[in-house]
Design an enzyme around this catalytic site. Structure first.
Site, mmCIF file in Angstrom:
data_model
loop_
_atom_site.group_PDB
_atom_site.id
_atom_site.type_symbol
_atom_site.label_atom_id
_atom_site.label_comp_id
_atom_site.label_asym_id
_atom_site.label_seq_id
_atom_site.Cartn_x
_atom_site.Cartn_y
_atom_site.Cartn_z
ATOM 1 N N ASP A 69 0.875 -1.176 0.000
ATOM 2 C CA ASP A 69 0.000 0.000 0.000
ATOM 3 C C ASP A 69 0.912 1.226 0.000
ATOM 4 O OD1 ASP A 69 -1.564 2.201 0.737
ATOM 5 O OD2 ASP A 69 -2.921 0.976 1.934
ATOM 6 N N VAL A 70 0.854 2.027 -1.049
ATOM 7 C CA VAL A 70 1.806 3.143 -1.183
ATOM 8 C C VAL A 70 1.590 4.248 -0.154
ATOM 9 C CG1 VAL A 70 2.240 2.769 -3.642
ATOM 10 C CG2 VAL A 70 0.417 4.359 -2.935
ATOM 11 N N ASN A 96 2.407 5.863 -9.769
ATOM 12 C CA ASN A 96 1.174 5.873 -10.579
ATOM 13 C C ASN A 96 -0.082 5.576 -9.771
ATOM 14 O OD1 ASN A 96 -0.510 5.321 -13.165
ATOM 15 N ND2 ASN A 96 -0.595 3.389 -12.021
ATOM 16 N N TYR A 169 -9.661 14.851 -5.116
ATOM 17 C CA TYR A 169 -8.811 14.350 -6.212
ATOM 18 C C TYR A 169 -8.024 15.510 -6.853
ATOM 19 C CZ TYR A 169 -7.585 11.803 -10.507
ATOM 20 O OH TYR A 169 -6.905 11.212 -11.550
ATOM 21 N N LYS A 173 -3.908 16.123 -7.027
ATOM 22 C CA LYS A 173 -3.116 16.237 -8.263
ATOM 23 C C LYS A 173 -2.440 17.604 -8.378
ATOM 24 C CE LYS A 173 -4.044 12.053 -9.730
ATOM 25 N NZ LYS A 173 -3.017 11.004 -9.727
HETATM 26 P P1 NAP Z 1 -7.172 1.997 -12.126
HETATM 27 O O1 NAP Z 1 -7.334 1.173 -13.338
HETATM 28 O O2 NAP Z 1 -8.263 2.063 -11.123
HETATM 29 O O3 NAP Z 1 -5.808 1.599 -11.412
HETATM 30 C C1 NAP Z 1 -5.436 2.114 -10.165
HETATM 31 C C2 NAP Z 1 -4.218 1.357 -9.689
HETATM 32 O O4 NAP Z 1 -3.782 1.957 -8.455
HETATM 33 C C3 NAP Z 1 -4.502 -0.106 -9.399
HETATM 34 O O5 NAP Z 1 -3.416 -0.871 -9.869
HETATM 35 C C4 NAP Z 1 -4.574 -0.155 -7.883
HETATM 36 O O6 NAP Z 1 -4.112 -1.393 -7.342
HETATM 37 C C5 NAP Z 1 -3.579 0.905 -7.516
HETATM 38 N N1 NAP Z 1 -3.764 1.396 -6.153
HETATM 39 C C6 NAP Z 1 -4.828 2.019 -5.606
HETATM 40 N N2 NAP Z 1 -4.595 2.296 -4.313
HETATM 41 C C7 NAP Z 1 -3.353 1.835 -4.033
HETATM 42 C C8 NAP Z 1 -2.538 1.833 -2.874
HETATM 43 N N3 NAP Z 1 -2.953 2.376 -1.728
HETATM 44 N N4 NAP Z 1 -1.302 1.266 -2.951
HETATM 45 C C9 NAP Z 1 -0.867 0.722 -4.105
HETATM 46 N N5 NAP Z 1 -1.597 0.696 -5.245
HETATM 47 C C10 NAP Z 1 -2.830 1.244 -5.201
HETATM 48 O O7 NAP Z 1 -6.948 3.538 -12.525
HETATM 49 P P2 NAP Z 1 -6.011 4.238 -13.616
HETATM 50 O O8 NAP Z 1 -6.884 5.077 -14.443
HETATM 51 O O9 NAP Z 1 -5.090 3.288 -14.275
HETATM 52 O O10 NAP Z 1 -5.205 5.232 -12.666
HETATM 53 C C11 NAP Z 1 -3.799 5.238 -12.569
HETATM 54 C C12 NAP Z 1 -3.334 6.654 -12.282
HETATM 55 O O11 NAP Z 1 -3.667 7.491 -13.388
HETATM 56 C C13 NAP Z 1 -3.969 7.312 -11.053
HETATM 57 O O12 NAP Z 1 -2.995 8.062 -10.358
HETATM 58 C C14 NAP Z 1 -5.001 8.235 -11.656
HETATM 59 O O13 NAP Z 1 -5.284 9.335 -10.827
HETATM 60 C C15 NAP Z 1 -4.301 8.655 -12.923
HETATM 61 N N6 NAP Z 1 -5.177 9.209 -13.952
HETATM 62 C C16 NAP Z 1 -6.102 8.422 -14.585
HETATM 63 C C17 NAP Z 1 -6.917 8.995 -15.553
HETATM 64 C C18 NAP Z 1 -7.931 8.204 -16.317
HETATM 65 O O14 NAP Z 1 -8.709 8.816 -17.079
HETATM 66 N N7 NAP Z 1 -8.003 6.891 -16.178
HETATM 67 C C19 NAP Z 1 -6.802 10.347 -15.858
HETATM 68 C C20 NAP Z 1 -5.865 11.109 -15.185
HETATM 69 C C21 NAP Z 1 -5.051 10.529 -14.239
HETATM 70 P P3 NAP Z 1 -5.096 -2.560 -6.803
HETATM 71 O O15 NAP Z 1 -6.220 -2.653 -7.780
HETATM 72 O O16 NAP Z 1 -4.199 -3.765 -6.797
HETATM 73 O O17 NAP Z 1 -5.543 -2.169 -5.436
#
Ligand code: NAP
Length: 271
Positions: A69-70, A96, A169, A173
């Site tokens: 857990d980060v 990430n 959120y 960011k």
């Molecule tokens: P996602 O598919 O929901 O993936 C989130 C990842 O973060 C999962 O691998 C999850 O791991 C991990 N995670 C959550 N809480 C954690 C913790 N406490 N410790 C370690 N790992 C944790 O979402 P995503 O869209 O790929 O998001 C990745 C990043 O991109 C995030 O920072 C998000 O804010 C950013 N982002 C996404 C978008 C978008 O449109 N998708 C846009 C802008 C920014 P587990 O499932 O194993 O718990």
């Protein structure tokens, strides 16, 4: 002009947090394809991280899934220990992992505020701090990279675009952006590069309701001048470049990967 070559991460060790899903999983796979050895962190989705590892290994690479857990200081330390124990060093860290817990401002609980800040901002602080410590402690190897180490902070267009209903959120960011820039300023002389990526709307689990139905997708597309929702691979390609020597003179910057979402598209015909 010399022909363009694909960025190589050969012989480098990369730790990607939140690599069990979405953007982190795509980055881990792309890093593997670029020749990096990958530590793929997950918190709860072991199967997701193991699948990423299987893909990298099947393609001839090296990878390992690591739970942590980060937002927990001890767990982040253990995550880096396990990476270095398995692979000998760490050259690239992608902070990430991230979550959303949405609520109207007046209804937002302290727990919702705190958890998002803990994972999205404190989690990135803990990972970046541990990265800097490890980069400083290990022997730089100019044969594999001109920089001593590279950190990529996963931000969002919401580091600059306010977002009603998602104040926790957007605050996290916005914090990531100035943490990234201040850290980049502090460590550049040690040849550590720190950059951010600000994705727009990318098709992942974090935002399914924004694109899962044709109606939702049409509404979302109004915010995206380039006319398509992004894929995790769009972000992964940017991460490979930012981690590689092709971006060796780039530090302290946020790379927008958003199809123009941050260009205020509503002003196109109404400014
Ligand atoms: P996602 O598919 O929901 O993936 C989130 C990842 O973060 C999962 O691998 C999850 O791991 C991990 N995670 C959550 N809480 C954690 C913790 N406490 N410790 C370690 N790992 C944790 O979402 P995503 O869209 O790929 O998001 C990745 C990043 O991109 C995030 O920072 C998000 O804010 C950013 N982002 C996404 C978008 C978008 O449109 N998708 C846009 C802008 C920014 P587990 O499932 O194993 O718990």
């Amino acid at each position: 002009m010399a022909p363009a070559t694909l960025p190589s991460l050969k012989d480098q060790v990369a730790l990607v947090t939140g690599a069990s899903s979405g953007i982190g999983a795509a980055i881990a796979r792309a890093f593997g394809a670029a020749g990096a050895t990958v530590a793929a962190n997950y918190r709860s989705s072991q199967e997701g991280a193991e699948e990423v590892v299987r893909d990298i290994v099947a393609a001839g690479g090296r990878a390992l899934a690591l739970q942590a857990d980060v937002s927990e200081e001890d767990e982040v330390r253990r995550l880096f220990d396990a990476t270095v124990q398995a692979f000998g060093r760490v050259d690239i860290v992608v902070a990430n992992a991230g979550i959303q817990q949405d609520a109207a401002f007046a209804d937002m609980t302290l727990q919702q505020w705190q958890r998002v800040l803990d994972v999205n901002l404190t989690g990135q602080f803990l990972c970046a701090r541990e990265a800097v410590r490890r980069f400083d402690a290990q022997q730089a190897d100019p044969r594999i990279s001109r920089a001593r180490g590279k950190i990529i902070c996963m931000s969002s267009v919401h580091e600059v675009i306010p977002w009603a209903g998602h104040v926790n959120y957007a605050a996290s960011k916005g914090g990531v952006m100035l943490m990234m820039k201040s850290l980049a300023q502090e460590v550049a002389q040690r040849r550590i590069r720190v950059n951010g990526i600000a994705p727009g709307a990318i098709r992942t689990d974090i935002n399914t309701e924004a694109w899962a139905t044709p109606e939702a997708e049409q509404k979302l597309l109004k915010l995206i001048p380039y006319g398509r929702v992004g894929d995790p691979e769009d972000v992964a390609a940017a991460a490979v470049w930012l981690a590689s020597d092709q971006s060796d003179y780039v530090t302290g910057t946020t790379l927008m990967v958003d199809g123009g979402m941050s260009l205020y598209p509503a002003f196109r015909e109404n400014g």
